[in-house]
Design a protein around this motif. Structure first.
Motif, PDB file in Angstrom:
ATOM      1  N   SER A  94      -9.088  15.049  36.166  1.00 28.78           N
ATOM      2  CA  SER A  94      -9.390  13.746  35.569  1.00 28.78           C
ATOM      3  C   SER A  94      -9.020  12.572  36.457  1.00 28.78           C
ATOM      4  O   SER A  94      -9.651  11.521  36.384  1.00 28.78           O
ATOM      5  CB  SER A  94      -8.670  13.616  34.232  1.00 28.78           C
ATOM      6  OG  SER A  94      -7.298  13.468  34.431  1.00 28.78           O
ATOM      7  N   ASN A  95      -8.032  12.710  37.331  1.00 31.40           N
ATOM      8  CA  ASN A  95      -7.564  11.548  38.078  1.00 31.40           C
ATOM      9  C   ASN A  95      -8.569  11.068  39.126  1.00 31.40           C
ATOM     10  O   ASN A  95      -8.825   9.877  39.205  1.00 31.40           O
ATOM     11  CB  ASN A  95      -6.217  11.874  38.716  1.00 31.40           C
ATOM     12  CG  ASN A  95      -5.260  10.748  38.583  1.00 31.40           C
ATOM     13  OD1 ASN A  95      -5.656   9.644  38.256  1.00 31.40           O
ATOM     14  ND2 ASN A  95      -4.015  11.001  38.835  1.00 31.40           N
ATOM     15  N   ILE A 142      -1.883  21.648  32.307  1.00 35.39           N
ATOM     16  CA  ILE A 142      -1.747  20.201  32.516  1.00 35.39           C
ATOM     17  C   ILE A 142      -2.118  19.849  33.950  1.00 35.39           C
ATOM     18  O   ILE A 142      -2.806  18.855  34.220  1.00 35.39           O
ATOM     19  CB  ILE A 142      -0.307  19.740  32.200  1.00 35.39           C
ATOM     20  CG1 ILE A 142       0.031  20.014  30.752  1.00 35.39           C
ATOM     21  CG2 ILE A 142      -0.148  18.268  32.454  1.00 35.39           C
ATOM     22  CD1 ILE A 142       1.441  19.691  30.431  1.00 35.39           C
ATOM     23  N   PHE A 193      -5.819  19.719  34.416  1.00 36.94           N
ATOM     24  CA  PHE A 193      -6.445  18.528  33.857  1.00 36.94           C
ATOM     25  C   PHE A 193      -6.155  17.300  34.699  1.00 36.94           C
ATOM     26  O   PHE A 193      -7.020  16.433  34.857  1.00 36.94           O
ATOM     27  CB  PHE A 193      -5.980  18.312  32.417  1.00 36.94           C
ATOM     28  CG  PHE A 193      -6.773  19.100  31.437  1.00 36.94           C
ATOM     29  CD1 PHE A 193      -8.126  18.872  31.298  1.00 36.94           C
ATOM     30  CD2 PHE A 193      -6.191  20.070  30.667  1.00 36.94           C
ATOM     31  CE1 PHE A 193      -8.875  19.593  30.413  1.00 36.94           C
ATOM     32  CE2 PHE A 193      -6.923  20.800  29.782  1.00 36.94           C
ATOM     33  CZ  PHE A 193      -8.264  20.568  29.642  1.00 36.94           C
ATOM     34  N   VAL A 194      -4.924  17.207  35.263  1.00 31.84           N
ATOM     35  CA  VAL A 194      -4.629  16.062  36.132  1.00 31.84           C
ATOM     36  C   VAL A 194      -5.512  16.084  37.368  1.00 31.84           C
ATOM     37  O   VAL A 194      -6.081  15.055  37.766  1.00 31.84           O
ATOM     38  CB  VAL A 194      -3.129  16.052  36.513  1.00 31.84           C
ATOM     39  CG1 VAL A 194      -2.868  15.050  37.605  1.00 31.84           C
ATOM     40  CG2 VAL A 194      -2.300  15.713  35.315  1.00 31.84           C
ATOM     41  N   ILE A 197     -11.753  11.330  38.965  1.00 29.19           N
ATOM     42  CA  ILE A 197     -12.898  10.743  38.262  1.00 29.19           C
ATOM     43  C   ILE A 197     -12.614   9.291  37.921  1.00 29.19           C
ATOM     44  O   ILE A 197     -13.433   8.401  38.163  1.00 29.19           O
ATOM     45  CB  ILE A 197     -13.189  11.547  36.982  1.00 29.19           C
ATOM     46  CG1 ILE A 197     -13.646  12.949  37.326  1.00 29.19           C
ATOM     47  CG2 ILE A 197     -14.259  10.861  36.169  1.00 29.19           C
ATOM     48  CD1 ILE A 197     -13.855  13.793  36.120  1.00 29.19           C
ATOM     49  N   SER A 198     -11.394   9.031  37.397  1.00 31.74           N
ATOM     50  CA  SER A 198     -11.107   7.647  37.007  1.00 31.74           C
ATOM     51  C   SER A 198     -11.013   6.759  38.234  1.00 31.74           C
ATOM     52  O   SER A 198     -11.496   5.616  38.221  1.00 31.74           O
ATOM     53  CB  SER A 198      -9.834   7.588  36.182  1.00 31.74           C
ATOM     54  OG  SER A 198      -8.756   8.053  36.915  1.00 31.74           O
ATOM     55  N   SER A 199     -10.438   7.263  39.338  1.00 29.52           N
ATOM     56  CA  SER A 199     -10.323   6.443  40.541  1.00 29.52           C
ATOM     57  C   SER A 199     -11.708   6.124  41.105  1.00 29.52           C
ATOM     58  O   SER A 199     -11.992   4.983  41.479  1.00 29.52           O
ATOM     59  CB  SER A 199      -9.456   7.167  41.567  1.00 29.52           C
ATOM     60  OG  SER A 199     -10.158   7.407  42.734  1.00 29.52           O
TER      61      SER A 199
END
Lengths: 85, 131, 120, 86
Positions: free
Chosen positions: C76-77, C69, C72-73, C79-81
């Motif tokens: 992915s975080n 987990i 993945f955090v 990228i979204s920011s």
């Protein structure tokens, strides 16, 4: 030790309330997307915390799925704002 | 705060939230003119219905069904029983969520076709049945 | 041994909860989208990582899944920011404070100039 | 069940009701989609607290990712703002 986890859950709930206020107030759509992103990251830790409090190993699969798939919605809204898709 | 009061607050929160969602969704379906808004209201009402079903099947201090292991002593006698929540509403809701996604997707595809033909998605202006 | 793990877990969970709370305060108090993005994603990433690590110290049998987990955090975080910042820059939202450097706009301009040179 | 779980449930119920009213009353359809996404986020945690992890898993996948994607694609192909009613 029980009390410690309960207080941590209260602190995280306070963080959720503050992000939700930004979601209600935010002037543009980007502010609301930022608030949604923060809330979805905070919910990952809430789910792991609740899984520890219920004491079941299988429950953290939910939070694994959140971590893998939760950012796709944010990504697609950001691509829409950019004018892409 | 006693145990019974907490259980009452929990029940009021779950049932109140689900009923409020159903009523808000119904209001949106009945009064809004925009087709996308109508489908959005249908999705909200459906979420409330799912929550109502799962909350009806919940038993206080139960654990999740199917995963539980029995607690036995050395003579294979059952030491303590494990309370489980009702699994049938969960199975029903699991199907209902997926069907709801299908309904929403088909509705939105129809909305895109209607927009390309009529150049509007206001239901007052789409009057004729011809495509 | 167990007490050492529990003390480490308590320390990491406290750090994580504090960073989550501070990130939310920042998201409420900052003036415009870009500074809110700093507070909202960086602080909450660190907070979530600390919290997951603390729970992993409490339950050593869960550590492998919690580690997945965390990976993945971490992936992915940001990228979204990044994509939110790019989207709000392209949709025309100006920063509220006076900007001193805007690397994205300079890069876009030099890119367009090179395209024009190629056309000629 | 302890006191802070009850507080989390009450806060979540208030979030869901406020977000639903917000989604119905806004003219901007993108904001309404984001509010629906928040409703599914809280609903997934509710299913988790109600001891239904499989339903929570499905709701997380479908409600947060897929529903948002199909609504945003539809808004992209039509109009973003709802018209004012005369």
């Amino acid at each position: 030790m029980e009390l410690f986890f309960e207080i941590i859950l209260g602190v995280v709930s306070l963080a959720l309330i503050l992000s939700f206020i930004r979601f209600i107030k935010g002037p543009t759509a980007s502010d609301r997307v930022v608030a949604l992103d923060t809330m979805s990251v905070t919910f990952i830790s809430v789910l792991v915390l609740l899984g520890h409090m219920f004491n079941r190993f299988i429950y953290i699969d939910v939070s694994l799925v959140y971590a893998v798939l939760g950012f796709i919605g944010v990504l697609i809204i950001a691509r829409y704002l950019e004018g892409g898709i | 705060m006693t145990e019974e009061l907490m259980q009452q607050i929990l029940k009021i929160s779950f049932y109140g939230a689900s009923l409020a969602l159903i009523l808000i969704g119904l209001y949106g379906v009945l009064t809004k003119k925009n087709l996308i808004k109508i489908l959005l209201s249908m999705a909200i009402a459906e979420s409330g219905l799912n929550l109502l079903f799962v909350a009806i099947g919940y038993i206080m201090n139960g654990t999740a069904p199917i995963f539980s292991t029995a607690v036995l002593d050395e003579n294979n006698q059952l030491l303590e029983t494990v309370t489980m929540v009702d699994p049938i509403p969960q199975a029903l809701v699991l199907t209902a969520i997926v069907i709801g996604l299908g309904v929403t997707a088909v509705g939105l595809a129809l909305v895109i076709r209607l927009y390309k033909h009529h150049n509007t998605i206001n239901i007052d202006e789409i009057r004729n049945l011809k495509w | 041994m167990e007490t050492i793990l529990e003390i480490l877990g308590v320390i990491f969970i406290s750090i994580g909860a504090a960073f989550l709370l501070l990130g939310s305060i920042g998201i409420l108090r900052m003036p415009d989208v870009y500074s809110r993005l700093q507070a909202g994603t960086k602080a909450s990433t660190l907070g979530t990582l600390g919290m997951l690590l603390g729970i992993g110290f409490f339950e050593p049998a869960w550590f492998l899944k919690i580690f997945i987990i965390m990976i993945f955090v971490i992936l992915s975080n940001p990228i979204s920011s990044h994509s939110i910042a790019r989207g709000s820059c392209r949709s025309g939202i100006k920063p509220k404070l006076k900007e001193t450097v805007n690397a994205y706009r300079d890069a876009m301009e030099s890119c367009e100039e090179s395209i024009k040179k190629d056309d000629k | 069940m302890n006191i802070f779980t009850v507080i989390l449930v009450v806060i979540g119920a208030i979030f869901m009701i406020v977000a639903a009213i917000y989604a119905i009353s806004r003219k901007d359809l993108l904001v309404a989609t984001i509010a629906t996404s928040i409703i599914s986020l809280v609903l997934s945690v509710f299913f988790f607290i109600l001891q239904a992890p499989d339903v929570a898993l499905t709701e997380a996948t479908i409600g947060v990712a897929l529903t948002t994607i199909i609504f945003v694609v539809t808004i992209r192909n039509t109009k973003r703002h709802e018209e004012e009613e005369e």
